[in-house]
Design a protein around this motif. Structure first.
Motif, PDB file in Angstrom:
ATOM      1  N   ALA A 217       0.826  -1.214   0.000  1.00  0.00           N
ATOM      2  CA  ALA A 217       0.000   0.000   0.000  1.00  0.00           C
ATOM      3  C   ALA A 217       0.854   1.255   0.000  1.00  0.00           C
ATOM      4  CB  ALA A 217      -0.927  -0.010   1.211  1.00  0.00           C
ATOM      5  N   CYS A 218       1.966   1.219   0.724  1.00  0.00           N
ATOM      6  CA  CYS A 218       2.846   2.383   0.780  1.00  0.00           C
ATOM      7  C   CYS A 218       3.332   2.734  -0.619  1.00  0.00           C
ATOM      8  CB  CYS A 218       4.021   2.094   1.709  1.00  0.00           C
ATOM      9  SG  CYS A 218       5.144   3.492   1.910  1.00  0.00           S
ATOM     10  N   GLY A 219       3.844   1.739  -1.352  1.00  0.00           N
ATOM     11  CA  GLY A 219       4.329   1.994  -2.702  1.00  0.00           C
ATOM     12  C   GLY A 219       3.231   2.443  -3.636  1.00  0.00           C
ATOM     13  N   PHE A 220       2.058   1.821  -3.525  1.00  0.00           N
ATOM     14  CA  PHE A 220       0.928   2.147  -4.386  1.00  0.00           C
ATOM     15  C   PHE A 220       0.520   3.608  -4.207  1.00  0.00           C
ATOM     16  CE2 PHE A 220      -3.551   2.417  -5.456  1.00  0.00           C
ATOM     17  CZ  PHE A 220      -3.676   1.612  -6.587  1.00  0.00           C
ATOM     18  N   GLN A 221       0.346   4.037  -2.964  1.00  0.00           N
ATOM     19  CA  GLN A 221      -0.129   5.392  -2.688  1.00  0.00           C
ATOM     20  C   GLN A 221       0.914   6.448  -3.044  1.00  0.00           C
ATOM     21  OE1 GLN A 221      -1.108   4.836   1.490  1.00  0.00           O
ATOM     22  NE2 GLN A 221      -3.291   4.649   1.035  1.00  0.00           N
ATOM     23  N   LEU A 222       2.167   6.227  -2.633  1.00  0.00           N
ATOM     24  CA  LEU A 222       3.183   7.251  -2.836  1.00  0.00           C
ATOM     25  C   LEU A 222       3.566   7.394  -4.299  1.00  0.00           C
ATOM     26  CD1 LEU A 222       5.566   6.985   0.230  1.00  0.00           C
ATOM     27  CD2 LEU A 222       3.289   7.970   0.023  1.00  0.00           C
ATOM     28  N   ALA A 223       3.642   6.280  -5.032  1.00  0.00           N
ATOM     29  CA  ALA A 223       3.984   6.372  -6.455  1.00  0.00           C
ATOM     30  C   ALA A 223       2.908   7.122  -7.229  1.00  0.00           C
ATOM     31  CB  ALA A 223       4.178   4.978  -7.042  1.00  0.00           C
ATOM     32  N   PHE A 224       1.641   6.855  -6.897  1.00  0.00           N
ATOM     33  CA  PHE A 224       0.563   7.571  -7.585  1.00  0.00           C
ATOM     34  C   PHE A 224       0.636   9.067  -7.307  1.00  0.00           C
ATOM     35  CE2 PHE A 224      -3.670   9.510  -7.288  1.00  0.00           C
ATOM     36  CZ  PHE A 224      -4.070   9.391  -8.611  1.00  0.00           C
ATOM     37  N   LEU A 225       0.813   9.452  -6.048  1.00  0.00           N
ATOM     38  CA  LEU A 225       0.831  10.868  -5.708  1.00  0.00           C
ATOM     39  C   LEU A 225       2.056  11.574  -6.285  1.00  0.00           C
ATOM     40  CD1 LEU A 225      -0.399  10.708  -2.009  1.00  0.00           C
ATOM     41  CD2 LEU A 225      -1.666  11.586  -3.978  1.00  0.00           C
ATOM     42  N   THR A 226       3.224  10.935  -6.207  1.00  0.00           N
ATOM     43  CA  THR A 226       4.436  11.536  -6.745  1.00  0.00           C
ATOM     44  C   THR A 226       4.314  11.776  -8.242  1.00  0.00           C
ATOM     45  OG1 THR A 226       5.796  10.475  -5.054  1.00  0.00           O
ATOM     46  CG2 THR A 226       6.925  11.259  -7.021  1.00  0.00           C
ATOM     47  N   MET A 227       3.743  10.793  -8.928  1.00  0.00           N
ATOM     48  CA  MET A 227       3.663  10.854 -10.383  1.00  0.00           C
ATOM     49  C   MET A 227       2.523  11.740 -10.863  1.00  0.00           C
ATOM     50  SD  MET A 227       5.029   9.754 -13.133  1.00  0.00           S
ATOM     51  CE  MET A 227       4.606   9.834 -14.867  1.00  0.00           C
ATOM     52  N   HIS A 228       1.393  11.694 -10.184  1.00  0.00           N
ATOM     53  CA  HIS A 228       0.172  12.253 -10.769  1.00  0.00           C
ATOM     54  C   HIS A 228      -0.426  13.445 -10.025  1.00  0.00           C
ATOM     55  CE1 HIS A 228      -0.032   9.031 -13.698  1.00  0.00           C
ATOM     56  NE2 HIS A 228       0.168   8.157 -12.739  1.00  0.00           N
ATOM     57  N   LEU A 229       0.023  13.763  -8.822  1.00  0.00           N
ATOM     58  CA  LEU A 229      -0.573  14.888  -8.112  1.00  0.00           C
ATOM     59  C   LEU A 229      -0.434  16.207  -8.871  1.00  0.00           C
ATOM     60  CD1 LEU A 229      -2.064  15.953  -5.628  1.00  0.00           C
ATOM     61  CD2 LEU A 229       0.155  16.173  -4.468  1.00  0.00           C
ATOM     62  N   PRO A 230       0.757  16.549  -9.437  1.00  0.00           N
ATOM     63  CA  PRO A 230       0.831  17.808 -10.191  1.00  0.00           C
ATOM     64  C   PRO A 230      -0.143  17.862 -11.366  1.00  0.00           C
ATOM     65  CG  PRO A 230       3.036  17.017  -9.674  1.00  0.00           C
ATOM     66  CD  PRO A 230       2.084  15.910  -9.316  1.00  0.00           C
ATOM     67  N   SER A 231      -0.287  16.747 -12.097  1.00  0.00           N
ATOM     68  CA  SER A 231      -1.204  16.710 -13.235  1.00  0.00           C
ATOM     69  C   SER A 231      -2.652  16.819 -12.768  1.00  0.00           C
ATOM     70  CB  SER A 231      -1.009  15.419 -14.030  1.00  0.00           C
ATOM     71  OG  SER A 231       0.298  15.332 -14.535  1.00  0.00           O
ATOM     72  N   HIS A 232      -2.995  16.148 -11.657  1.00  0.00           N
ATOM     73  CA  HIS A 232      -4.355  16.214 -11.118  1.00  0.00           C
ATOM     74  C   HIS A 232      -4.721  17.656 -10.776  1.00  0.00           C
ATOM     75  CE1 HIS A 232      -7.913  15.353  -8.720  1.00  0.00           C
ATOM     76  NE2 HIS A 232      -7.348  15.948  -7.685  1.00  0.00           N
ATOM     77  N   LEU A 233      -3.808  18.373 -10.150  1.00  0.00           N
ATOM     78  CA  LEU A 233      -4.077  19.758  -9.777  1.00  0.00           C
ATOM     79  C   LEU A 233      -4.230  20.644 -11.015  1.00  0.00           C
ATOM     80  CD1 LEU A 233      -1.549  20.056  -6.816  1.00  0.00           C
ATOM     81  CD2 LEU A 233      -4.034  19.794  -6.654  1.00  0.00           C
ATOM     82  N   ALA A 234      -3.379  20.397 -12.029  1.00  0.00           N
ATOM     83  CA  ALA A 234      -3.483  21.188 -13.264  1.00  0.00           C
ATOM     84  C   ALA A 234      -4.812  20.932 -13.961  1.00  0.00           C
ATOM     85  CB  ALA A 234      -2.315  20.848 -14.190  1.00  0.00           C
ATOM     86  N   LEU A 235      -5.278  19.669 -13.981  1.00  0.00           N
ATOM     87  CA  LEU A 235      -6.552  19.346 -14.612  1.00  0.00           C
ATOM     88  C   LEU A 235      -7.732  19.957 -13.859  1.00  0.00           C
ATOM     89  CD1 LEU A 235      -5.887  15.599 -15.494  1.00  0.00           C
ATOM     90  CD2 LEU A 235      -6.098  17.501 -17.105  1.00  0.00           C
ATOM     91  N   CYS A 236      -7.546  20.216 -12.574  1.00  0.00           N
ATOM     92  CA  CYS A 236      -8.596  20.861 -11.777  1.00  0.00           C
ATOM     93  C   CYS A 236      -8.585  22.377 -11.920  1.00  0.00           C
ATOM     94  CB  CYS A 236      -8.444  20.481 -10.301  1.00  0.00           C
ATOM     95  SG  CYS A 236      -8.793  18.751  -9.950  1.00  0.00           S
ATOM     96  N   GLY A 237      -7.715  22.900 -12.803  1.00  0.00           N
ATOM     97  CA  GLY A 237      -7.679  24.329 -13.049  1.00  0.00           C
ATOM     98  C   GLY A 237      -6.827  25.119 -12.094  1.00  0.00           C
ATOM     99  N   LEU A 238      -6.033  24.447 -11.270  1.00  0.00           N
ATOM    100  CA  LEU A 238      -5.164  25.143 -10.320  1.00  0.00           C
ATOM    101  C   LEU A 238      -3.817  25.458 -10.972  1.00  0.00           C
ATOM    102  CD1 LEU A 238      -6.050  22.978  -7.215  1.00  0.00           C
ATOM    103  CD2 LEU A 238      -6.713  25.352  -7.589  1.00  0.00           C
ATOM    104  N   PRO A 239      -3.086  26.435 -10.466  1.00  0.00           N
ATOM    105  CA  PRO A 239      -1.815  26.830 -11.094  1.00  0.00           C
ATOM    106  C   PRO A 239      -0.812  25.685 -11.157  1.00  0.00           C
ATOM    107  CG  PRO A 239      -2.515  28.457  -9.467  1.00  0.00           C
ATOM    108  CD  PRO A 239      -3.428  27.286  -9.313  1.00  0.00           C
ATOM    109  N   THR A 240       0.006  25.678 -12.214  1.00  0.00           N
ATOM    110  CA  THR A 240       1.012  24.624 -12.373  1.00  0.00           C
ATOM    111  C   THR A 240       1.994  24.612 -11.206  1.00  0.00           C
ATOM    112  OG1 THR A 240       0.851  24.884 -14.769  1.00  0.00           O
ATOM    113  CG2 THR A 240       2.789  23.725 -13.917  1.00  0.00           C
ATOM    114  N   GLY A 241       2.340  25.792 -10.721  1.00  0.00           N
ATOM    115  CA  GLY A 241       3.295  25.861  -9.625  1.00  0.00           C
ATOM    116  C   GLY A 241       2.809  25.252  -8.332  1.00  0.00           C
ATOM    117  N   LEU A 242       1.485  25.035  -8.202  1.00  0.00           N
ATOM    118  CA  LEU A 242       0.961  24.458  -6.968  1.00  0.00           C
ATOM    119  C   LEU A 242       1.421  23.009  -6.804  1.00  0.00           C
ATOM    120  CD1 LEU A 242      -0.811  24.799  -4.466  1.00  0.00           C
ATOM    121  CD2 LEU A 242      -2.779  24.070  -5.841  1.00  0.00           C
ATOM    122  N   GLY A 243       1.520  22.275  -7.923  1.00  0.00           N
ATOM    123  CA  GLY A 243       2.020  20.903  -7.842  1.00  0.00           C
ATOM    124  C   GLY A 243       3.448  20.856  -7.340  1.00  0.00           C
TER     125      GLY A 243
END
Length: 390
Positions: A217-243
């Motif tokens: 679970a540790c690897g599953f959760q952290l790899a997803f957030l590390t890889m995809h959190l910046p893109s998720h925030l950008a798709l939600c219309g938030l500034p790129t720098g927030l990621g």
């Protein structure tokens, strides 16, 4: 020893935390899809996991410093490949395979074994926590560094700049456990030849097996957030720098968090503390997924996740050392860590597929919560070791 281990972890984990920043720029500059980089990072996680038991076994037998230095050289080569010729093949080979091997040899799974052997048992949790915090310092420093490099010279320049940081290993690694560890009677390292038997023995232990399942679970959760959190925030219309800010906050808050988690392992059984970490993570993910993302909400989420981000590493190392001693800690941590990286492989890769298929990450957040619940139960189902290690 502890400072050198922290610096090695900082280099290896810090550089890989930046991969998610390249997701959208690679598409704009070179037409490389999110699936290609997602697959590369997924392969990176899997190769890292497969390599970790072997890197740990070699370090247990021959000494950690030389293994870590070789890993840094391989890591640099993996970053230079896509810098020289950015395409799908170089990403899959460089990021996917070479940096995976490099992280296994120079990262926490290898160097923490040297730390555990260098300190007495009653200080082991503190030392492991301090060394683990090194990865957070690297993340806090390298994420803005990589973002600056991408904005200044593009993705190729950024990959080359990250590769250049591996030169610091020439100063760091000789100060680790450069020669073979001193052997204790009845506790000789198994080495690569004895690794299969050692793995079978460890996985035959019910509680080690449960610890290993929870580490998925540790690897599953952290790899997803590390890889995809910046893109998720950008798709939600938030500034790129927030990621970038979120990943940097994760690193900053995990500096005290890793140390405190390590100290916690001196006070209560590490598996109980691990279950508590997964509980906090799961609650944070559930709240973040159920609310509309905002700048302040994202930063609070990053701070909470960051405080317990790498806290699983010193606690897992301490739990293994309590059951089996420290002679084969690198190899045994690697066996357990393979499960972590299978989780990372699935988390990073499946997230990219969901994004390309649906255009968002909405379908993935419930899976993150379910995986976290399983980790809580498996860790809290473990029993205390019956006998002290030899």
């Amino acid at each position: 020893m502890v400072l050198s281990a922290a610096a090695s972890v900082s280099l290896s984990l810090g550089a890989r935390q930046t991969f998610g920043l390249f997701l959208l720029p690679l598409g704009v500059e070179h037409g490389i899809s999110a699936t290609v980089l997602g697959a590369s990072v997924a392969i990176h996680n899997l190769v890292w996991g497969i390599s970790q038991p072997f890197a740990g076994a070699i370090a247990d037998r021959l000494g950690t410093g030389r293994v870590a230095l070789g890993g840094a050289a391989i890591y640099a080569a993996g970053l230079l490949l896509p810098a020289i010729a950015p395409n799908a093949a170089t990403l899959l080979i460089g990021i996917g395979i070479l940096t995976g091997i490099g992280t296994a040899a120079a990262g926490a799974g290898t160097v923490l074994g040297a730390v555990a052997r260098a300190v007495p048992e009653n200080r082991r949790g503190d030392a492991l926590g301090l060394a683990s915090a090194g990865g957070s310092i690297g993340q806090a420093a390298m994420v803005p560094f990589a973002q600056w490099a991408i904005e200044s010279g593009g993705t190729s320049f950024a990959f080359a700049m990250l590769a250049s940081t591996m030169l610091l290993a020439l100063v760091i690694c000789p100060r680790l456990e450069w020669h073979a560890p001193i052997r204790v009677a009845g506790a000789a390292p198994a080495g690569i030849a004895g690794l299969p038997a050692l793995a079978r023995q460890a996985l035959g232990d019910r509680d080690f097996a449960l610890l290993t399942v929870g580490f998925f679970a540790c690897g599953f959760q952290l790899a997803f957030l590390t890889m995809h959190l910046p893109s998720h925030l950008a798709l939600c219309g938030l500034p790129t720098g927030l990621g970038v800010t979120a990943l940097m906050l994760i690193g900053l808050f995990n500096i005290p968090g890793s140390w405190l988690c390590g100290r916690l392992g001196n006070v209560i059984r590490p598996e109980i503390a691990l279950g508590g970490i997964y509980l906090l993570r799961t609650i944070a993910v559930a709240i973040f997924a159920a609310t509309v993302p905002t700048a302040w909400g994202t930063m609070i989420f990053a701070a909470v996740m960051g405080f317990i981000w790498l806290g699983t590493i010193p606690l897992t190392s301490a739990a293994i050392a309590r059951r089996f001693g420290v002679a084969n800690l690198g190899a045994l941590y690697g066996v357990c860590f393979l499960s972590h990286q299978v989780g990372g492989f699935i988390g990073a890769g499946a997230g990219a597929i969901v994004l390309d298929t649906t255009g968002s990450y909405d379908a993935f957040w419930p899976v993150m919560i379910g995986v976290g619940l399983v980790a809580i139960l498996t860790n809290w189902a473990t029993r205390a070791p019956r006998l002290a290690p030899a």
